[in-house]
Every structure is written in C-alpha cells, then in structure tokens.
Design a protein around this motif. Structure first.
Motif, mmCIF file in Angstrom:
data_model
loop_
_atom_site.group_PDB
_atom_site.id
_atom_site.type_symbol
_atom_site.label_atom_id
_atom_site.label_comp_id
_atom_site.label_asym_id
_atom_site.label_seq_id
_atom_site.Cartn_x
_atom_site.Cartn_y
_atom_site.Cartn_z
ATOM 1 N N PHE A 5 25.633 72.621 29.587
ATOM 2 C CA PHE A 5 26.643 73.791 29.742
ATOM 3 C C PHE A 5 26.703 74.444 31.099
ATOM 4 C CE2 PHE A 5 26.743 74.077 24.848
ATOM 5 C CZ PHE A 5 27.504 72.884 24.797
ATOM 6 N N ILE A 8 28.689 72.418 33.416
ATOM 7 C CA ILE A 8 30.053 72.541 33.122
ATOM 8 C C ILE A 8 30.545 73.687 33.816
ATOM 9 C CG2 ILE A 8 31.657 73.110 31.435
ATOM 10 C CD1 ILE A 8 29.977 71.044 29.681
ATOM 11 N N PHE A 27 35.547 76.836 26.488
ATOM 12 C CA PHE A 27 36.298 75.469 26.886
ATOM 13 C C PHE A 27 36.059 74.853 25.782
ATOM 14 C CE2 PHE A 27 31.848 73.259 26.823
ATOM 15 C CZ PHE A 27 31.101 74.479 27.066
ATOM 16 N N ASP A 29 35.618 72.152 22.693
ATOM 17 C CA ASP A 29 34.190 71.005 22.349
ATOM 18 C C ASP A 29 34.837 69.750 22.578
ATOM 19 O OD1 ASP A 29 31.680 71.383 20.165
ATOM 20 O OD2 ASP A 29 32.521 69.347 20.516
ATOM 21 N N ILE A 30 34.054 68.778 22.925
ATOM 22 C CA ILE A 30 34.502 67.550 23.533
ATOM 23 C C ILE A 30 34.487 66.487 22.067
ATOM 24 C CG2 ILE A 30 32.163 66.470 23.786
ATOM 25 C CD1 ILE A 30 35.590 66.077 25.999
ATOM 26 N N ASN A 31 33.820 67.001 21.022
ATOM 27 C CA ASN A 31 33.700 66.309 19.823
ATOM 28 C C ASN A 31 34.116 67.056 18.631
ATOM 29 O OD1 ASN A 31 33.397 64.267 17.889
ATOM 30 N ND2 ASN A 31 30.861 64.729 17.838
ATOM 31 N N LEU A 39 33.937 76.413 22.452
ATOM 32 C CA LEU A 39 32.858 76.792 22.779
ATOM 33 C C LEU A 39 32.648 77.892 23.538
ATOM 34 C CD1 LEU A 39 30.904 73.360 23.290
ATOM 35 C CD2 LEU A 39 31.147 74.755 21.060
ATOM 36 N N VAL A 85 25.041 77.157 16.529
ATOM 37 C CA VAL A 85 24.090 76.385 15.901
ATOM 38 C C VAL A 85 22.879 75.897 16.966
ATOM 39 C CG1 VAL A 85 23.718 73.800 14.881
ATOM 40 C CG2 VAL A 85 25.862 75.281 14.443
ATOM 41 N N VAL A 89 22.648 71.355 22.108
ATOM 42 C CA VAL A 89 22.356 71.839 23.401
ATOM 43 C C VAL A 89 21.609 73.355 23.455
ATOM 44 C CG1 VAL A 89 23.801 72.509 25.344
ATOM 45 C CG2 VAL A 89 24.751 70.669 24.076
ATOM 46 N N HIS A 93 25.593 78.959 22.567
ATOM 47 C CA HIS A 93 27.183 78.673 22.507
ATOM 48 C C HIS A 93 27.563 79.050 21.081
ATOM 49 C CE1 HIS A 93 25.101 75.065 21.685
ATOM 50 N NE2 HIS A 93 25.995 74.755 20.784
ATOM 51 N N LYS A 110 34.849 64.814 12.133
ATOM 52 C CA LYS A 110 35.312 65.222 13.432
ATOM 53 C C LYS A 110 36.890 64.883 13.604
ATOM 54 C CE LYS A 110 31.487 66.900 14.911
ATOM 55 N NZ LYS A 110 31.518 68.062 15.429
HETATM 56 P P1 AMP Z 1 25.182 72.372 18.694
HETATM 57 O O1 AMP Z 1 24.094 72.400 19.780
HETATM 58 O O2 AMP Z 1 24.426 71.656 17.600
HETATM 59 O O3 AMP Z 1 25.626 73.727 18.526
HETATM 60 O O4 AMP Z 1 26.324 71.501 19.341
HETATM 61 C C1 AMP Z 1 26.555 71.311 20.533
HETATM 62 C C2 AMP Z 1 28.158 70.905 20.691
HETATM 63 O O5 AMP Z 1 28.415 70.640 22.194
HETATM 64 C C3 AMP Z 1 28.667 69.785 19.874
HETATM 65 O O6 AMP Z 1 29.669 70.447 19.100
HETATM 66 C C4 AMP Z 1 29.193 69.055 20.961
HETATM 67 O O7 AMP Z 1 30.398 68.343 20.756
HETATM 68 C C5 AMP Z 1 29.490 69.938 22.199
HETATM 69 N N1 AMP Z 1 29.382 69.189 23.512
HETATM 70 C C6 AMP Z 1 28.189 68.680 24.071
HETATM 71 N N2 AMP Z 1 28.397 68.242 25.192
HETATM 72 C C7 AMP Z 1 29.800 68.753 25.565
HETATM 73 C C8 AMP Z 1 30.564 68.454 26.591
HETATM 74 N N3 AMP Z 1 30.045 67.943 27.827
HETATM 75 N N4 AMP Z 1 31.895 69.392 26.798
HETATM 76 C C9 AMP Z 1 31.949 69.793 25.664
HETATM 77 N N5 AMP Z 1 31.605 70.123 24.328
HETATM 78 C C10 AMP Z 1 30.272 69.141 24.509
#
Ligand code: AMP
Length: 130
Positions: A5, A8, A27, A29-31, A39, A85, A89, A93, A110
C-alpha cells in the motif's frame, strides 16, 4: 520493506485511485467483494488499526466517512459496510463495501470487474467525493 500500500501511495504500483489528502489515500480493492469496494489507508505505515494513536484513528474514520458518503451516492446498495481485517496486508486499511446482502461483507464471494469498469467506478466515486 515498504508495504504494497505504501508503494501504491507513492505511485510505484498502479491503483484505481479515488481520493487522497495529506494523511490518507483511498482506492478500489483489486479483488472486490462488490463493485465499489474501496480501501482507505493512512499514509503512515502502521500494521494494526488499534496501534494508530487515537488522533490518527479518528482522522482515518473521518476520511473514511467522506469516502463512504461518495460510495453511497455512486453505487446502488442497501448500505455501505465497513470492515477492518488486515490479515493479508499489514498496513492499516478500512474496507468500505457497498452491501446488498450479508455475503458482500464476508470476503468469500468476489465480484469480477473489468479494467474499464474499475476506471469508471473510481472516477464516479471520486466525482462524488467532497
Ligand atoms: P486484508 O489485509 O485481509 O484486510 O485484505 C487486503 C485487501 O487488499 C484484499 O481485499 C485485497 O484484494 C486488497 N489488495 C491487495 N493488493 C491490492 C492492490 N495492489 N490493489 C488494490 N487492492 C489490493
């Protein structure tokens, strides 16, 4: 090592940016759990949300509030849900997720979104951000 992050925020990794201020970056969330899943990240790299000092925590919530209002204006949904959560990462966030069912906040189902849709959604939420 810098978190994904932080990379990013610095523009070293691309993102579908919505908004930023001096201390926060938002930004898509990519998934995503659902279209518009956003996020909100403090620029200061801290692992766990309750390790933020109280002032930084309140400012993160205030910025998240403004982003949630913009999501509500943009994405048809019953409400915007909020979750923290951080198991994937280790950089604080806030997940802001447009909700239509309980499944949308369970991080299991998803949504498949094209690159073009990501761009459009980010631009629309950004245009409703005040
Ligand atoms: P969590 O750490 O469990 O709260 O989840 C981390 C979130 O970050 C997940 O929903 C991922 O899809 C999201 N994520 C991870 N890498 C990226 C990225 N490069 N760009 C956007 N979202 C991301």
């Amino acid at each position: 090592m810098a978190s994904i992050f932080t990379k990013i925020i610095k523009g070293e990794i691309p993102s579908y940016k919505i908004a930023e201020d001096e201390k926060h970056f938002a930004f898509l969330d990519i998934n995503p759990n659902a279209k518009g899943h956003t996020l909100v990240v403090p620029k200061k790299e801290v692992n766990k949300i309750f390790d933020l000092d109280q002032q930084d925590y309140i400012e993160l919530m205030n910025f998240s509030y403004r982003i949630a209002k913009a999501i509500e204006k943009t994405i048809p949904c019953k409400r915007v849900g909020m979750s923290v959560v951080g198991l994937e990462v280790p950089h604080v966030h806030v997940h802001l997720v447009p909700l239509n069912s309980m499944e949308d906040i369970q991080f299991i189902k998803k949504e498949s979104i094209t690159k073009d849709e990501f761009v459009v959604v980010a631009e629309k939420i950004a245009s409703n951000f005040k």
